[in-house]
Design a protein around this motif. Sequence first.
Motif, mmCIF file in Angstrom:
data_model
loop_
_atom_site.group_PDB
_atom_site.id
_atom_site.type_symbol
_atom_site.label_atom_id
_atom_site.label_comp_id
_atom_site.label_asym_id
_atom_site.label_seq_id
_atom_site.Cartn_x
_atom_site.Cartn_y
_atom_site.Cartn_z
ATOM 1 N N MET A 1 0.840 -1.192 0.000
ATOM 2 C CA MET A 1 0.000 0.000 0.000
ATOM 3 C C MET A 1 0.876 1.244 0.000
ATOM 4 S SD MET A 1 -2.695 1.374 2.920
ATOM 5 C CE MET A 1 -4.073 0.350 2.438
ATOM 6 N N ASN A 2 0.373 2.257 -0.672
ATOM 7 C CA ASN A 2 1.075 3.534 -0.643
ATOM 8 C C ASN A 2 1.337 3.943 0.810
ATOM 9 O OD1 ASN A 2 0.618 6.699 -0.355
ATOM 10 N ND2 ASN A 2 1.548 6.316 -2.358
ATOM 11 N N ALA A 3 2.582 4.315 1.101
ATOM 12 C CA ALA A 3 2.974 4.598 2.485
ATOM 13 C C ALA A 3 2.198 5.769 3.067
ATOM 14 C CB ALA A 3 4.476 4.873 2.550
ATOM 15 N N LEU A 4 1.943 6.793 2.236
ATOM 16 C CA LEU A 4 1.211 7.969 2.713
ATOM 17 C C LEU A 4 -0.232 7.610 3.050
ATOM 18 C CD1 LEU A 4 1.747 10.958 3.228
ATOM 19 C CD2 LEU A 4 0.979 11.416 0.878
ATOM 20 N N LEU A 5 -0.862 6.792 2.206
ATOM 21 C CA LEU A 5 -2.239 6.367 2.472
ATOM 22 C C LEU A 5 -2.301 5.537 3.745
ATOM 23 C CD1 LEU A 5 -5.196 6.210 1.594
ATOM 24 C CD2 LEU A 5 -4.602 4.200 0.217
ATOM 25 N N ASN A 6 -1.337 4.679 3.948
ATOM 26 C CA ASN A 6 -1.293 3.864 5.157
ATOM 27 C C ASN A 6 -1.174 4.739 6.405
ATOM 28 O OD1 ASN A 6 -0.969 1.025 6.315
ATOM 29 N ND2 ASN A 6 0.822 2.075 7.155
ATOM 30 N N THR A 7 -0.342 5.777 6.325
ATOM 31 C CA THR A 7 -0.184 6.703 7.456
ATOM 32 C C THR A 7 -1.485 7.429 7.759
ATOM 33 O OG1 THR A 7 2.154 7.041 6.963
ATOM 34 C CG2 THR A 7 1.052 8.745 8.271
ATOM 35 N N VAL A 8 -2.140 7.924 6.707
ATOM 36 C CA VAL A 8 -3.403 8.651 6.891
ATOM 37 C C VAL A 8 -4.447 7.766 7.548
ATOM 38 C CG1 VAL A 8 -5.330 9.740 5.682
ATOM 39 C CG2 VAL A 8 -2.993 10.248 4.981
ATOM 40 N N LEU A 9 -4.622 6.557 7.035
ATOM 41 C CA LEU A 9 -5.657 5.669 7.565
ATOM 42 C C LEU A 9 -5.325 5.181 8.973
ATOM 43 C CD1 LEU A 9 -6.496 3.595 4.352
ATOM 44 C CD2 LEU A 9 -7.833 5.440 5.389
ATOM 45 N N THR A 10 -4.057 4.966 9.263
ATOM 46 C CA THR A 10 -3.661 4.555 10.610
ATOM 47 C C THR A 10 -3.982 5.646 11.630
ATOM 48 O OG1 THR A 10 -1.885 3.150 9.740
ATOM 49 C CG2 THR A 10 -1.727 3.816 12.056
ATOM 50 N N HIS A 11 -3.716 6.901 11.266
ATOM 51 C CA HIS A 11 -4.001 8.015 12.166
ATOM 52 C C HIS A 11 -5.509 8.256 12.306
ATOM 53 C CE1 HIS A 11 0.194 10.051 11.537
ATOM 54 N NE2 HIS A 11 0.251 8.950 12.252
ATOM 55 N N LEU A 12 -6.236 8.057 11.205
ATOM 56 C CA LEU A 12 -7.643 8.454 11.180
ATOM 57 C C LEU A 12 -8.575 7.390 11.735
ATOM 58 C CD1 LEU A 12 -9.910 10.395 10.324
ATOM 59 C CD2 LEU A 12 -9.789 9.393 8.034
ATOM 60 N N ILE A 13 -8.467 6.169 11.274
ATOM 61 C CA ILE A 13 -9.450 5.136 11.603
ATOM 62 C C ILE A 13 -9.035 4.433 12.897
ATOM 63 C CG2 ILE A 13 -10.717 3.124 10.770
ATOM 64 C CD1 ILE A 13 -11.156 5.650 9.125
ATOM 65 N N ARG A 14 -9.527 4.952 14.004
ATOM 66 C CA ARG A 14 -9.253 4.358 15.319
ATOM 67 C C ARG A 14 -10.399 3.445 15.761
ATOM 68 N NH1 ARG A 14 -5.077 7.239 17.799
ATOM 69 N NH2 ARG A 14 -3.797 8.126 16.133
ATOM 70 N N ARG A 15 -11.619 3.784 15.333
ATOM 71 C CA ARG A 15 -12.804 2.990 15.674
ATOM 72 C C ARG A 15 -13.432 2.472 14.395
ATOM 73 N NH1 ARG A 15 -13.141 7.731 18.009
ATOM 74 N NH2 ARG A 15 -14.858 8.369 16.644
ATOM 75 N N GLY A 16 -14.077 1.311 14.508
ATOM 76 C CA GLY A 16 -14.711 0.732 13.335
ATOM 77 C C GLY A 16 -13.860 -0.372 12.725
ATOM 78 N N ASP A 17 -14.257 -0.802 11.532
ATOM 79 C CA ASP A 17 -13.619 -1.958 10.907
ATOM 80 C C ASP A 17 -13.480 -1.702 9.408
ATOM 81 O OD1 ASP A 17 -12.671 -4.407 10.142
ATOM 82 O OD2 ASP A 17 -14.385 -5.565 10.871
ATOM 83 N N LEU A 18 -12.311 -1.258 8.986
ATOM 84 C CA LEU A 18 -12.027 -0.976 7.580
ATOM 85 C C LEU A 18 -10.909 -1.877 7.092
ATOM 86 C CD1 LEU A 18 -12.266 0.763 4.978
ATOM 87 C CD2 LEU A 18 -10.546 2.293 5.995
#
Length: 426
Positions: free
Chosen positions: A1-18
């Motif tokens: 996965m694109n490293a920047l996208l991985n960073t964004v999603l790791t920081h953003l999605i704390r709750r839920g299931d993506l």
Amino acid sequence: MNALLNTVLTHLIRRGDLTVTDANGVKHRFGDKTGDPVRIKFKTRRAERNVAINPALKLAEAYMAGDIDFTKGDMYALLQLVFENAGPNGAQEPWIRAIDSARRAGRRLQQINTIGLASSHVRHHYDLSGDLYRLFLDPDLQYSCAYFETPDTTLAEAQLAKKRHIAAKLLVEPGQKLLDIGCGWGGLGLYLAKYLQADVTGVTLSEEQHAVANRRAAEEGLSAEARFNLQDYRTLKDPFDRIVSVGMFEHVGVNHFAEYFQQTARLLKPDGVFLLHAIGRSDGPGATNPFIRRYIFPGGYIPALSEVLPHIERAGLVVTDIEILRLHYADTLKAWREAFMANRDIAKSIYDERFCRMWEFYLAASESAFRWQNMMVFQIQIAHRQDAVPLTRNYIEAEEKRLKRLDSAPRVANTETMPSLGATGR
């Protein structure tokens, strides 16, 4: 996965299931595994990179192009997951905040709506096939926020209640000249002509809406009481007793707010009443979402009240009432989205798959903005004089009840008239 996208999603999605399947087929899971799962698949590395850098525009474009697909859930479910994690003010990376700042700095260039440009901007959206709008709107073709009086109210009932609510605030007396700025397909104007005996002039820049509105007036035998013109409101000269504008102010643009209220002040008679119904921002001035600006409403802008009220004051007008409708539009958009998705195959036969994906995103993102972000609807009642309307708001409910007796009954001659202003406690 694109490293920047991985960073964004790791920081953003704390709750839920993506779960995101990247362009190489590798799965990445985000969140705490609670709630309904959302599964999304990227088909190209370019889409991963673009969405990471500029999600406000590139998520929609990647979906429209077919570079993103859902294996579980849909776009609305993804947006819910994102916004519930981000909160109403968003949780943005520094480069995304920089892009948004640049958009705000250049917004005046994006909202030039001269008479010539305004026509082309309106045609871009409102001259789409009428068959498309009939797939998801109520039978009266109301394309603005409905008014849900109870949780069980249907869309058609809520749109009728919206017309009553607006009509009650206008205090129309039989025979008064009424201007409807941005009249749509004529539903509100015909209602005011039919039940309040107003002498209605509606104006629109959409050829499709103009044709439909006049055809409806003829079919209902109201052509003498309601006529709809293909005309910019800025070219009008004659004064009116009442002015109403629903869902049109969003197309004016910040460059033209002063012009708008100066013109309505000129058109409104000294004892007149003007009701403005429009979408607004609850968190202050901003910039138009880039997807909406490019694909849906070019030249449009959703204002904060702090941007609107000073122009009303400078035009010499008086604000007599303000009401904020909060989740009413979220529920309206939910009904539209569900109806559109139920008729998606028909929409695809009218246009194509890319168009359907664009409208899926438009309706899902719009509902999300009202449900979890900073969008609301305001109704501002405006006059030249402080005593143009009653001093208490009791007359609104009383008039709505009267109108409900009329519009819910079999069609008969309307002999019940609104009490005079003197009788309502002015």
